[in-house]
Design a protein around this motif. Structure first.
Motif, PDB file in Angstrom:
ATOM      1  N   PHE A  97       0.803  -1.214   0.000  1.00 33.12           N
ATOM      2  CA  PHE A  97       0.000   0.000   0.000  1.00 33.12           C
ATOM      3  C   PHE A  97       0.838   1.267   0.000  1.00 33.12           C
ATOM      4  CE2 PHE A  97      -2.504   3.021   2.878  1.00 33.12           C
ATOM      5  CZ  PHE A  97      -3.106   3.669   1.804  1.00 33.12           C
ATOM      6  N   LEU A  98       1.825   1.372   0.885  1.00 29.62           N
ATOM      7  CA  LEU A  98       2.557   2.626   1.071  1.00 29.62           C
ATOM      8  C   LEU A  98       3.851   2.709   0.267  1.00 29.62           C
ATOM      9  CD1 LEU A  98       2.025   3.229   4.899  1.00 29.62           C
ATOM     10  CD2 LEU A  98       0.752   4.171   2.961  1.00 29.62           C
ATOM     11  N   SER A  99       4.048   1.781  -0.643  1.00 32.22           N
ATOM     12  CA  SER A  99       5.226   1.838  -1.509  1.00 32.22           C
ATOM     13  C   SER A  99       4.894   1.591  -2.976  1.00 32.22           C
ATOM     14  CB  SER A  99       6.272   0.821  -1.060  1.00 32.22           C
ATOM     15  OG  SER A  99       5.804  -0.505  -1.281  1.00 32.22           O
ATOM     16  N   GLY A 100       3.845   0.808  -3.226  1.00 37.09           N
ATOM     17  CA  GLY A 100       3.533   0.414  -4.592  1.00 37.09           C
ATOM     18  C   GLY A 100       4.417  -0.697  -5.108  1.00 37.09           C
ATOM     19  N   VAL A 101       5.203  -1.302  -4.198  1.00 37.23           N
ATOM     20  CA  VAL A 101       6.193  -2.303  -4.602  1.00 37.23           C
ATOM     21  C   VAL A 101       6.106  -3.496  -3.661  1.00 37.23           C
ATOM     22  CG1 VAL A 101       8.651  -2.771  -4.881  1.00 37.23           C
ATOM     23  CG2 VAL A 101       7.742  -0.540  -5.512  1.00 37.23           C
ATOM     24  N   LEU A 102       6.058  -4.683  -4.231  1.00 32.08           N
ATOM     25  CA  LEU A 102       6.093  -5.902  -3.433  1.00 32.08           C
ATOM     26  C   LEU A 102       7.539  -6.259  -3.086  1.00 32.08           C
ATOM     27  CD1 LEU A 102       3.472  -7.988  -5.420  1.00 32.08           C
ATOM     28  CD2 LEU A 102       3.204  -7.132  -3.076  1.00 32.08           C
ATOM     29  N   LYS A 112      13.595   0.661  -2.943  1.00 30.06           N
ATOM     30  CA  LYS A 112      13.113  -0.702  -2.692  1.00 30.06           C
ATOM     31  C   LYS A 112      11.612  -0.650  -2.356  1.00 30.06           C
ATOM     32  CE  LYS A 112      17.310  -2.165  -3.301  1.00 30.06           C
ATOM     33  NZ  LYS A 112      17.944  -0.885  -3.673  1.00 30.06           N
ATOM     34  N   ASN A 113      11.175  -1.367  -1.327  1.00 27.29           N
ATOM     35  CA  ASN A 113       9.768  -1.279  -0.927  1.00 27.29           C
ATOM     36  C   ASN A 113       9.608  -0.516   0.391  1.00 27.29           C
ATOM     37  OD1 ASN A 113      10.990  -3.509   0.455  1.00 27.29           O
ATOM     38  ND2 ASN A 113       8.965  -4.226   1.060  1.00 27.29           N
ATOM     39  N   MET A 114      10.507   0.423   0.621  1.00 22.74           N
ATOM     40  CA  MET A 114      10.416   1.280   1.805  1.00 22.74           C
ATOM     41  C   MET A 114       9.133   2.105   1.724  1.00 22.74           C
ATOM     42  SD  MET A 114      13.319   3.923   3.175  1.00 22.74           S
ATOM     43  CE  MET A 114      13.322   4.554   4.851  1.00 22.74           C
ATOM     44  N   SER A 115       8.350   2.096   2.782  1.00 24.77           N
ATOM     45  CA  SER A 115       7.065   2.784   2.777  1.00 24.77           C
ATOM     46  C   SER A 115       7.254   4.284   2.979  1.00 24.77           C
ATOM     47  CB  SER A 115       6.140   2.207   3.861  1.00 24.77           C
ATOM     48  OG  SER A 115       6.785   2.195   5.120  1.00 24.77           O
ATOM     49  N   VAL A 346      -2.672  14.032   6.306  1.00 26.15           N
ATOM     50  CA  VAL A 346      -3.409  12.854   6.768  1.00 26.15           C
ATOM     51  C   VAL A 346      -3.798  12.012   5.553  1.00 26.15           C
ATOM     52  CG1 VAL A 346      -5.417  12.005   8.025  1.00 26.15           C
ATOM     53  CG2 VAL A 346      -4.315  14.145   8.731  1.00 26.15           C
ATOM     54  N   LEU A 347      -3.411  10.750   5.576  1.00 31.78           N
ATOM     55  CA  LEU A 347      -3.746   9.818   4.499  1.00 31.78           C
ATOM     56  C   LEU A 347      -4.521   8.655   5.076  1.00 31.78           C
ATOM     57  CD1 LEU A 347      -3.353   8.604   1.576  1.00 31.78           C
ATOM     58  CD2 LEU A 347      -1.263   7.543   2.483  1.00 31.78           C
ATOM     59  N   PHE A 348      -5.683   8.375   4.497  1.00 27.55           N
ATOM     60  CA  PHE A 348      -6.419   7.158   4.846  1.00 27.55           C
ATOM     61  C   PHE A 348      -6.532   6.307   3.593  1.00 27.55           C
ATOM     62  CE2 PHE A 348     -10.131   4.463   4.774  1.00 27.55           C
ATOM     63  CZ  PHE A 348     -10.052   3.807   5.997  1.00 27.55           C
ATOM     64  N   GLY A 349      -6.384   4.994   3.755  1.00 30.04           N
ATOM     65  CA  GLY A 349      -6.557   4.132   2.601  1.00 30.04           C
ATOM     66  C   GLY A 349      -6.267   2.685   2.906  1.00 30.04           C
ATOM     67  N   SER A 350      -6.129   1.914   1.845  1.00 27.07           N
ATOM     68  CA  SER A 350      -5.877   0.485   1.962  1.00 27.07           C
ATOM     69  C   SER A 350      -5.187   0.011   0.700  1.00 27.07           C
ATOM     70  CB  SER A 350      -7.203  -0.273   2.137  1.00 27.07           C
ATOM     71  OG  SER A 350      -6.991  -1.675   2.155  1.00 27.07           O
ATOM     72  N   GLY A 351      -4.413  -1.070   0.824  1.00 24.94           N
ATOM     73  CA  GLY A 351      -3.797  -1.680  -0.336  1.00 24.94           C
ATOM     74  C   GLY A 351      -4.727  -2.624  -1.061  1.00 24.94           C
ATOM     75  N   MET A 352      -5.938  -2.809  -0.528  1.00 22.74           N
ATOM     76  CA  MET A 352      -6.965  -3.596  -1.205  1.00 22.74           C
ATOM     77  C   MET A 352      -8.136  -2.679  -1.506  1.00 22.74           C
ATOM     78  SD  MET A 352      -8.858  -7.152  -0.084  1.00 22.74           S
ATOM     79  CE  MET A 352      -7.420  -8.128  -0.565  1.00 22.74           C
ATOM     80  N   GLY A 353      -8.702  -2.820  -2.693  1.00 21.00           N
ATOM     81  CA  GLY A 353      -9.829  -1.976  -3.065  1.00 21.00           C
ATOM     82  C   GLY A 353     -11.097  -2.383  -2.362  1.00 21.00           C
ATOM     83  N   TYR A 354     -11.445  -3.661  -2.490  1.00 16.31           N
ATOM     84  CA  TYR A 354     -12.669  -4.170  -1.862  1.00 16.31           C
ATOM     85  C   TYR A 354     -12.477  -5.642  -1.538  1.00 16.31           C
ATOM     86  CZ  TYR A 354     -17.531  -5.643  -1.309  1.00 16.31           C
ATOM     87  OH  TYR A 354     -18.704  -6.171  -0.819  1.00 16.31           O
ATOM     88  N   GLY A 355     -12.612  -5.980  -0.263  1.00 16.85           N
ATOM     89  CA  GLY A 355     -12.383  -7.345   0.178  1.00 16.85           C
ATOM     90  C   GLY A 355     -13.393  -8.335  -0.351  1.00 16.85           C
TER      91      GLY A 355
END
Length: 422
Positions: A97-102, A112-115, A346-355
């Motif tokens: 979610f906070l990097s865009g990288v696996l 790298k995948n540093m958030s 302030v950032l709110f969100g998730s790395g998944m769109g809809y469970g």
């Protein structure tokens, strides 16, 4: 040649050595008078889209049910539709979610995948007692990742979080901390001695890499100096007892405690970066109308009663955020115009769109505060109908902290709040 493993162990994995061809960072911005802070709140399963995204675009929109507690922030909020990291859908991608990288593909990217929270903390942490504070009651959703690709374990218990932030060390503990800092400085001195010899024997290309490493050594040395100054300084006082009076310990008062400790840590400048996660294992049965588990509610088969429980859970999450932001908005920013919220991104969100469908597209994302000229509800798709890379937004947020990035991981540009365009 110096021992790479021993150095990493000595500094807790915070120092990454360059890979040199002969052996097969960026500077912190100047401290501003008025600090900028970063608060990130996230959940693991996204949001029911019909109740998260408004039906109208622009600033004149109706707040949907999930976001209704944020209506008081209408002029200081941006809700971004159609953003994602262009990943295949399914569990396991939300950790990006906070990097865009696996993690498995991170080697191809400079950070790298540093958030993003840890990138900001790396640059603001020398001004505060704690570089960042991370909390996620119950099991973590693996939200924050450091420069070595290791996920940062958050506080999963409010009492332990309190002890870390507000409990002062005993005289014996202070002495032990001084000794540890001195040992680390001794190791750093030894590294510096060996480092000078390595550079003399290095190839031209490796000398460039080692020059960057030398900058990292200097930053680490300054960090040790900064840590030393806090050993004998008392922490601010915070009363945790009022959150857990009586026989009931609910999800509500547990998260009230966590959010209030973060708000007070911002107010007292203990830290300028914080993340708060809502765990997949949390029980929300204390929330009115919820009888099922969080994950079970996402797999609702579009059944009206189950969807209602999921929306109640997601509305609770947003209401907790709203409550915290009201606290920040009630605190005048010292020595500057506006409130602390106006100086907190302030950032709110998730790395998944809809469970419910395990979709990783159209992530539920909103930004509030931070001094931006907010744009209400935005359709971020380009002229061809493609979703905006979420890293475009992250690039803009990093630049808000004075970090001179032209690109961040998967970004194709930056997001302009003023024009609501990428």
């Amino acid at each position: 040649m110096f021992d790479r493993r021993s150095i990493l162990q000595a500094f807790g994995g915070t120092l990454t050595l360059p890979m040199l061809e002969s052996t097969a960072s960026a500077a912190s911005p100047a401290s501003a008078t008025t600090p900028t802070r970063l608060l990130i709140v996230a959940n693991p399963f996204g949001a029911h889209p019909e109740h998260f995204f408004p039906t109208e675009f622009g600033t004149d929109f109706q707040f949907p049910k999930t976001l209704s507690s944020l209506e008081w922030l209408r002029d200081r909020i941006s809700i971004l539709s159609h953003t994602d990291h262009n990943m295949k859908s399914g569990h396991g991608r939300e950790i990006a979610f906070l990097s865009g990288v696996l993690p498995e593909t991170s080697a191809a990217f400079p950070e790298k995948n540093m958030s993003i929270d840890q990138i900001v903390a790396r640059h603001t942490g020398t001004h505060t007692r704690f570089a960042s504070v991370n909390a996620c009651l119950e099991r973590s959703i693996r939200l924050s990742w450091n420069a070595n690709g290791v996920d940062i374990k958050p506080f999963t218990d409010a009492q332990r979080m309190y002890d870390h932030l507000f409990l002062n060390l005993t005289a014996q503990q202070r002495q032990q901390r001084r000794q540890l800092l001195q040992q680390n400085r001794s190791v750093l001195d030894a590294v510096r001695e060996q480092f000078s010899g390595v550079r003399k024997r290095a190839s031209k290309n490796d000398q460039v890499r080692l020059d960057l490493y030398a900058n990292a050594l200097r930053d680490l040395e300054q960090n040790l100096v900064d840590r030393q100054q806090w050993v004998d300084r008392d922490k601010p006082k915070f009363d945790l007892s009022g959150y857990f009076t009586g026989s009931d310990i609910t999800i509500d008062n547990r998260y009230n405690a966590v959010f209030d400790m973060v708000a007070y840590a911002f107010q007292t400048d203990l830290t300028r970066v914080a993340t708060i996660g809502f765990s997949p294992e949390l029980s929300y049965t204390d929330v009115n109308g919820v009888t099922r588990g969080y994950h079970a509610c996402t797999h609702n088969g579009k059944k009206e009663d189950t969807v209602a429980e999921l929306v109640a859970i997601e509305s609770f999450q947003i209401s907790q955020l709203s409550r915290c932001l009201k606290k920040l908005d009630e605190i005048p920013e010292p020595g500057a115009d506006g409130s602390m919220l106006d100086h907190t991104v302030v950032l709110f969100g998730s790395g998944m769109g809809y469970g419910g469908t395990h979709s990783n597209r159209n992530l539920p994302v909103l930004v509030a505060g931070g001094g931006f000229k907010h744009c209400g509800h935005v359709d971020t798709r380009d002229a061809g109908g493609d979703n905006m890379p979420l890293c475009n937004l992250f690039l803009t947020l990093l630049q808000r902290f004075g970090l001179e990035y032209d690109q961040f991981n998967q970004s194709s540009g930056s997001f302009d709040f003023a024009t609501a365009k990428a």
